[in-house]
Design an enzyme around this catalytic site. Structure first.
Site, short mmCIF file in Angstrom:
data_model
loop_
_atom_site.label_atom_id
_atom_site.label_comp_id
_atom_site.label_asym_id
_atom_site.label_seq_id
_atom_site.Cartn_x
_atom_site.Cartn_y
_atom_site.Cartn_z
N ASP A 209 -16.51 63.93 -13.66
CA ASP A 209 -16.08 65.24 -14.11
C ASP A 209 -17.27 66.20 -14.17
O ASP A 209 -18.35 65.83 -14.64
CB ASP A 209 -15.46 65.08 -15.51
CG ASP A 209 -14.72 66.32 -15.99
OD1 ASP A 209 -13.72 66.66 -15.37
OD2 ASP A 209 -15.17 66.92 -16.98
N GLU A 263 -17.06 65.72 -8.94
CA GLU A 263 -16.42 67.04 -9.01
C GLU A 263 -17.56 68.05 -9.00
O GLU A 263 -18.27 68.20 -9.99
CB GLU A 263 -15.58 67.20 -10.28
CG GLU A 263 -14.81 68.52 -10.26
CD GLU A 263 -14.37 69.05 -11.62
OE1 GLU A 263 -13.52 69.94 -11.65
OE2 GLU A 263 -14.91 68.59 -12.64
C1 GLC Z 1 -12.93 69.27 -15.01
C2 GLC Z 1 -11.53 68.74 -15.11
C3 GLC Z 1 -10.73 69.66 -15.97
C4 GLC Z 1 -11.36 69.72 -17.34
C5 GLC Z 1 -12.83 70.10 -17.25
C6 GLC Z 1 -13.53 69.80 -18.54
O1 GLC Z 1 -12.99 70.48 -14.35
O2 GLC Z 1 -10.99 68.56 -13.83
O3 GLC Z 1 -9.39 69.29 -16.05
O4 GLC Z 1 -10.68 70.65 -18.13
O5 GLC Z 1 -13.49 69.35 -16.28
O6 GLC Z 1 -13.62 68.41 -18.73
#
Ligand code: GLC
Length: 551
Positions: A209, A263
């Site tokens: 994440d 991500e």
């Molecule tokens: C990422 C996740 C999202 C979340 C954020 C904070 O972007 O995909 O859903 O709200 O991180 O953890």
């Protein structure tokens, strides 16, 4: 445990990964919320769809302030979803079917209910416990009543919350998600231990994440204090790469190719640094997701993506959606499918779901034919659209409140899946249970899994995905890393993309308003919509062709 027969060495280079948002996938216990036994019970569906792996959004113990991205215990399953035994059963059942399982890891922040944060609150200003997070006194000029700096939260408002004892703490997201201090050795050691905990239990990888946010610039300088053009004090800091190098070494010490997917909302020059051979195996390719339905734009992004990834020997990933962005049918259903200001949520432009669905079908054939790994967000294979008219009081995404209503939030892409057209809640849960935690639109009846399966449902989105994934699996030329653009046709349509993979496989996509002739071919493998009576490819349509003879 058996692993996918169709994937040999470096399975992750071509894998099709299905993203499960556990709250909304399938509810086995009838409480209206999806759970792990619900997922285990639907693995046959996923194996039949033809994916290689699943990625599960967080399953850990969490107060659900941000749908589970606020973790209170990284070594336990939230009771809403089940137990550690349910997780073990899910892993075993998936592996028995040849499906790999990637879990979500959230290292930037935890929940404010996490024992470390609770201890930090109790221990007070200046304590060693507070060093595991970013606690600071407020701005001295305002006598501590203003935040220590001007950093914003991604969900709206400042990234700081003040405690009754006067200290402020940093949260780049919701105030229930305090950011860890990654300069502290205990934080690093803890996450290495968490990785091993799940690797020991057989997970095949981790989706990381907000992988580019962990490290903050020393001194937490205000953005306004930095010279113009200076790098962000909290995004993409170079020291973050040390963390991933150490994680890679851990993953590599396990058998069976355990992998990472980051991500990474960063540009291509940054992205490739995370994908060096001793760091993450893969990272999400968001420029492709953010692009409008436009041939030349997509072609440019495809070229840049392939070039970027080739320079570090990493496979590209292709993503049309996830649990944070407006569903692809809805995005492409806006006549102007380019993006609103924040890049991911568009709510007011006129919408044509028929157009969006047609484009999403063509988009499926396009992205599944590109070299690399592809992600399917649950429900994309059903053609689900964004539910934009959810009553505000049912919405749960903290973004809505934190942005003061400026952003409706992400609930509209998280509505529970329809499995059975004629059952209550479209079969999301067992009969007689609570209704799904977010209401499904009546129009999803026609999109339920059983309504799209088999027989005369050949034209359904689900059957299109099934057939595309089966061709993709069978087609050796789709496993390489090559892609060769071809001239469209003698009329030189600029709104057409044509490319070959290997000597025989050709993909053509018509972005224009008029039907176009197919290029020379020996057979048609698949079309996203029926050809016209005279054999041409209609607007917003794509085809996969085989060309065995030199044309
Ligand atoms: C990422 C996740 C999202 C979340 C954020 C904070 O972007 O995909 O859903 O709200 O991180 O953890």
């Amino acid at each position: 445990m058996s692993r996918s027969a169709t994937n040999g060495a470096e399975w992750w280079r071509n894998a099709v990964v299905y993203q499960i948002y556990p709250r909304s996938f399938a509810d086995a216990n009838g409480d209206g919320v999806g759970d792990l036994p619900g997922i285990t019970g639907r693995l046959a569906y996923l194996a039949g769809l033809g994916v290689d792996a699943v990625w599960l959004s967080p399953w850990y113990r969490s107060p659900m302030a941000d749908g589970g991205y606020d973790i209170a215990d990284y070594r336990d399953i939230d009771p809403l979803f089940g137990t550690l035994q349910d997780a073990a059963a899910l892993l075993d059942a998936a592996h028995d079917r040849g499906l790999r399982v990637i879990v979500d890891l959230v290292p930037n922040h935890c929940s404010d209910r996490h024992p470390w944060f609770q201890a930090a609150l109790a221990a007070g200003p200046g304590s060693a416990e507070r060093e595991l997070f970013h606690f600071r006194p407020g701005c001295p000029e305002a006598d501590g009543t203003e935040p220590p700096n001007d950093w914003p939260s991604a969900f709206g408002g400042p990234a700081w919350t003040r405690l009754p004892d006067g200290d402020w703490y940093l949260h780049l997201f919701n105030q229930a998600q305090p950011d860890f201090n990654w300069d502290h050795p205990r934080v690093r050691a803890e996450f290495e231990s968490i990785l091993r905990f799940w690797l020991d239990r057989g997970v095949d990888g981790f989706r990381i994440d907000v992988a580019n946010l962990l490290i903050k610039q020393a001194g937490l300088p205000a953005r306004a204090s930095l010279p113009p053009g200076a790098p962000s004090p909290y995004e993409d800091r170079p020291e973050v790469h040390e963390i991933y190098r150490s994680w890679r070494a851990i993953a590599d010490s396990y058998p069976g190719e355990r992998i990472f997917v980051g991500e990474l909302w960063v540009g291509p020059a940054s992205l490739k640094r995370y994908l060096r051979p001793d760091e993450l195996h893969t990272g999400f390719n968001f420029p492709y997701l953010q692009a409008p339905w436009n041939g030349p734009r997509l072609r440019a992004i495809i070229d840049q993506t392939l070039e970027t990834h080739a320079s570090v020997g990493a496979p590209a990933t292709w993503v049309l959606g996830n649990h944070d962005v407006t569903r692809v049918v809805t995005r492409y259903g806006r006549v102007d499918s380019s993006w609103a200001l924040d890049g991911i949520r568009v709510h007011d432009a006129p919408l044509d779901l028929g157009l969006g669905t047609r484009r999403a079908r063509a988009a499926a054939l396009l992205y599944l034919a590109l070299p690399g790994s592809a992600y399917i967000y649950q429900g994309e294979e059903l053609g689900l659209w964004e539910v934009e008219d959810l009553p505000p009081e049912l919405r749960q995404d903290p973004t809505l409140r934190q942005s003061g209503g400026a952003d409706l939030g992400r609930d509209g892409c998280r509505v529970p899946l329809p499995w059975a057209a004629d059952e209550p809640g479209f079969g999301f849960g067992p009969g007689g249970g609570a209704p799904p935690w977010l209401p499904q639109p009546a129009g999803w009846k026609a999109l339920a899994v059983d309504a799209q399966t088999g027989g005369d449902r050949d034209e359904s989105m689900l059957e299109l995905y099934r057939r595309a994934l089966s061709v993709r699996r069978a087609e050796p030329s789709l496993r390489g890393s090559d892609l060769a653009w071809q001239a469209a046709d003698p009329d030189e349509h600029t709104d057409v993309l044509v490319f070959a993979r290997g000597a025989e496989f050709v993909c053509i996509v018509n972005f224009g308003a008029d039907p176009i002739p197919l290029p020379a071919h020996d057979s048609i493998l698949l079309t996203s919509t029926a050809l016209t009576a005279d054999g041409r490819l209609g607007p917003d349509a794509a085809a996969w062709l085989r060309r065995t003879s030199a044309a």
